[in-house]
Write a protein that holds these residues in place. Sequence first.
Motif, PDB file in Angstrom:
ATOM      1  N   PRO A  78       0.883  -1.391  -0.055  1.00  0.00           N
ATOM      2  CA  PRO A  78       0.038  -0.019   0.002  1.00  0.00           C
ATOM      3  C   PRO A  78       0.783   1.323  -0.049  1.00  0.00           C
ATOM      4  O   PRO A  78       0.451   2.253  -0.466  1.00  0.00           O
ATOM      5  CB  PRO A  78      -0.716  -0.050   1.207  1.00  0.00           C
ATOM      6  N   GLN A  79       2.082   1.233   0.675  1.00  0.00           N
ATOM      7  CA  GLN A  79       2.797   2.502   0.743  1.00  0.00           C
ATOM      8  C   GLN A  79       3.346   2.804  -0.696  1.00  0.00           C
ATOM      9  O   GLN A  79       3.944   3.907  -0.899  1.00  0.00           O
ATOM     10  CB  GLN A  79       3.983   2.275   1.925  1.00  0.00           C
ATOM     11  N   ASN A  80       3.319   1.966  -1.661  1.00  0.00           N
ATOM     12  CA  ASN A  80       3.861   2.337  -2.917  1.00  0.00           C
ATOM     13  C   ASN A  80       2.666   2.646  -3.786  1.00  0.00           C
ATOM     14  O   ASN A  80       3.003   2.948  -5.102  1.00  0.00           O
ATOM     15  CB  ASN A  80       4.745   1.249  -3.504  1.00  0.00           C
ATOM     16  N   GLU A  81       1.440   2.856  -3.415  1.00  0.00           N
ATOM     17  CA  GLU A  81       0.424   3.342  -4.375  1.00  0.00           C
ATOM     18  C   GLU A  81      -0.194   4.494  -4.195  1.00  0.00           C
ATOM     19  O   GLU A  81      -0.421   5.076  -2.984  1.00  0.00           O
ATOM     20  CB  GLU A  81      -0.946   2.217  -3.988  1.00  0.00           C
ATOM     21  N   VAL A  82      -0.286   5.280  -5.265  1.00  0.00           N
ATOM     22  CA  VAL A  82      -0.786   6.582  -5.210  1.00  0.00           C
ATOM     23  C   VAL A  82      -1.916   6.864  -6.238  1.00  0.00           C
ATOM     24  O   VAL A  82      -1.741   6.600  -7.350  1.00  0.00           O
ATOM     25  CB  VAL A  82       0.437   7.782  -5.360  1.00  0.00           C
ATOM     26  N   THR A  83      -3.038   7.352  -5.525  1.00  0.00           N
ATOM     27  CA  THR A  83      -4.165   7.426  -6.712  1.00  0.00           C
ATOM     28  C   THR A  83      -4.012   8.945  -6.925  1.00  0.00           C
ATOM     29  O   THR A  83      -4.545   9.858  -5.966  1.00  0.00           O
ATOM     30  CB  THR A  83      -5.390   6.942  -6.268  1.00  0.00           C
ATOM     31  N   LEU A  84      -4.310   9.564  -8.070  1.00  0.00           N
ATOM     32  CA  LEU A  84      -4.315  10.809  -8.519  1.00  0.00           C
ATOM     33  C   LEU A  84      -5.485  11.032  -9.283  1.00  0.00           C
ATOM     34  O   LEU A  84      -5.970  10.311 -10.221  1.00  0.00           O
ATOM     35  CB  LEU A  84      -3.067  11.473  -9.215  1.00  0.00           C
ATOM     36  N   ARG A  85      -6.272  12.457  -9.000  1.00  0.00           N
ATOM     37  CA  ARG A  85      -7.324  12.684 -10.402  1.00  0.00           C
ATOM     38  C   ARG A  85      -6.910  14.058 -10.821  1.00  0.00           C
ATOM     39  O   ARG A  85      -6.976  14.999  -9.974  1.00  0.00           O
ATOM     40  CB  ARG A  85      -8.604  12.666  -9.649  1.00  0.00           C
ATOM     41  N   LEU A  86      -6.476  14.007 -11.971  1.00  0.00           N
ATOM     42  CA  LEU A  86      -6.027  15.300 -12.875  1.00  0.00           C
ATOM     43  C   LEU A  86      -6.835  15.486 -14.017  1.00  0.00           C
ATOM     44  O   LEU A  86      -7.038  14.630 -14.811  1.00  0.00           O
ATOM     45  CB  LEU A  86      -4.696  14.986 -13.482  1.00  0.00           C
ATOM     46  N   TYR A  87      -7.529  16.442 -13.928  1.00  0.00           N
ATOM     47  CA  TYR A  87      -8.390  16.874 -14.991  1.00  0.00           C
ATOM     48  C   TYR A  87      -9.768  15.692 -15.243  1.00  0.00           C
ATOM     49  O   TYR A  87     -10.144  15.530 -16.391  1.00  0.00           O
ATOM     50  CB  TYR A  87      -7.679  17.263 -16.448  1.00  0.00           C
ATOM     51  N   GLY A  88     -10.184  15.438 -13.993  1.00  0.00           N
ATOM     52  CA  GLY A  88     -11.240  14.661 -14.159  1.00  0.00           C
ATOM     53  C   GLY A  88     -10.825  13.151 -14.534  1.00  0.00           C
ATOM     54  O   GLY A  88     -11.452  12.183 -14.489  1.00  0.00           O
ATOM     55  N   GLN A  89      -9.429  12.919 -14.531  1.00  0.00           N
ATOM     56  CA  GLN A  89      -9.149  11.551 -14.973  1.00  0.00           C
ATOM     57  C   GLN A  89      -8.554  11.024 -13.847  1.00  0.00           C
ATOM     58  O   GLN A  89      -7.484  11.480 -13.410  1.00  0.00           O
ATOM     59  CB  GLN A  89      -8.375  11.658 -16.367  1.00  0.00           C
ATOM     60  N   PRO A  90      -8.805   9.538 -13.559  1.00  0.00           N
ATOM     61  CA  PRO A  90      -8.047   9.031 -12.300  1.00  0.00           C
ATOM     62  C   PRO A  90      -6.787   8.243 -12.882  1.00  0.00           C
ATOM     63  O   PRO A  90      -6.626   7.640 -13.977  1.00  0.00           O
ATOM     64  CB  PRO A  90      -8.960   7.812 -11.857  1.00  0.00           C
TER      65      PRO A  90
END
Length: 498
Positions: free
Chosen positions: A218-230
């Motif tokens: 889990p420490q290596n996972e990052v979820t981003l949401r940029l311009y409405g896109q995950p």
Amino acid sequence: MARRVVALPLLLCFIGVLGILLLCLPVRDLREPPAFKYGVVLDAGSSHTALFIYKWPADKENDTGIVSQHDMCDVEGGGISSYADNPPAAGNSLKQCLNHAVSSIPKERHPLTPLYLGATAGMRLLNLTNPQASDKVLSAVTATLKSFPFDFRGAKILSGEDEGVFGWVTANYLLENFIKYGWIGQWFRPKKPTLGAMDLGGASTQITFETQEPIESPQNEVTLRLYGQPYKVYTHSFLCYGRDQVLRRMLSRVMKAGGYKSSMLNPCWPKGYQRNVLLGDVYDSPCTADEKPESYDSQRAIAMTGSGDAAGCRLIVDSLFKFNICSFSRCSFDGVFQPKLSGNFIAFSAFFYTVDFIHTVMKRRVASPDDLSAAAEDICNATWDELLQKAPQQKTRLADYCAVANFVYLLTTKGYRFDENSFSNIAFQKKAGDTSIGWALGYMLNLTNMIPADEAGFLKGTNYGSWIALVLLFVTVILMALVSGFCLLRSSKEHGTM
């Protein structure tokens, strides 16, 4: 004659209607180009600090593809962590570049210019061993930054994961992989995947890439949401695997293998190169502290001479990694989970400088793992005089390229597992356009909210549908004008015949 009188008012009528429609169209952004906004980020690395100045049109803060590097300045001296024994000097070291920023940015924009400092692995190491000294260095740096006429937003130590993700954001932002401005006057999402990012600093190295595979740690996972896109991103930062710390660890292994004698051979140095090495310069680091000899004296010097042994050097560098431990389905090294590589990658910082040395000085290409391996061997086999003749301007770094080239080879192939097919997907670059690739731009974009999570600002100029209607009307008017002209010409000929 009557036809000419009727056709002329008709043509004027159409031109008048066209003019009215032009005035009624919802045109935006047609005024004079606005003034620029500016942002300043200090990248406080382990070996040095660099100041970057970014700019963007003042009325486009939430758009993209518009932030560019306006200027930069390299701070003289070492990284701010090197001032642990004299914290005020850390702040003073920044003044020359901050004064440069004052003169580079228009005076009226100074109070509106955000100023950030992000410290990376050098300060992370200092914070681990001496948190009080780390706090004092940051306090001294903060006091200096606050004394300048910018909008100071903070000085902090970045986590390794932040450093990796912000570098990934910078690279993909500059290469317009998130969103792009098209010729029709609209922002759109290009149908191309993101690039992975690999950064090799002085004290740590980072790898970050988008993946659809499950991330088991889990420490290596990052979820981003940029311009409405995950985006689901894997990232890891390997502390003590930066260029400078790798060289220290290599020297420690050489000293241990030589029994800490007063003089010894170093297989990673070229033949003909000799230097006295203080034990304190090697072991005054958390990355080597556990390897100190029993009778440790920081001022004791060892006379070390290069033997230019390519195979021996590779064995020593290989020993820095642990490839035999893994509690996950797959690992890179040191027991760290890594999903299968996917897509293209961009490698910057010391990755770029190492490969650039191979290209420009050694005159060798690097298109495959075998190319990189052969180039590293070529560097190790060259004598000190030969290297000095090839690149006298790099005298202070020449002796280290054998070890670093071997490290880059082992890291990318045995560590990250690039093979003959995937290695060609790596682009070794320093910049994208005129902007340096690194974490600094992504950090500023994040803290100024210039990459929104939701769609925003996709339209620019007039509405696209309005332009289509205008073009169709214009074509109609032209056709009618041509018909009218033809009728007038024909009428004139008939009158002339009569």
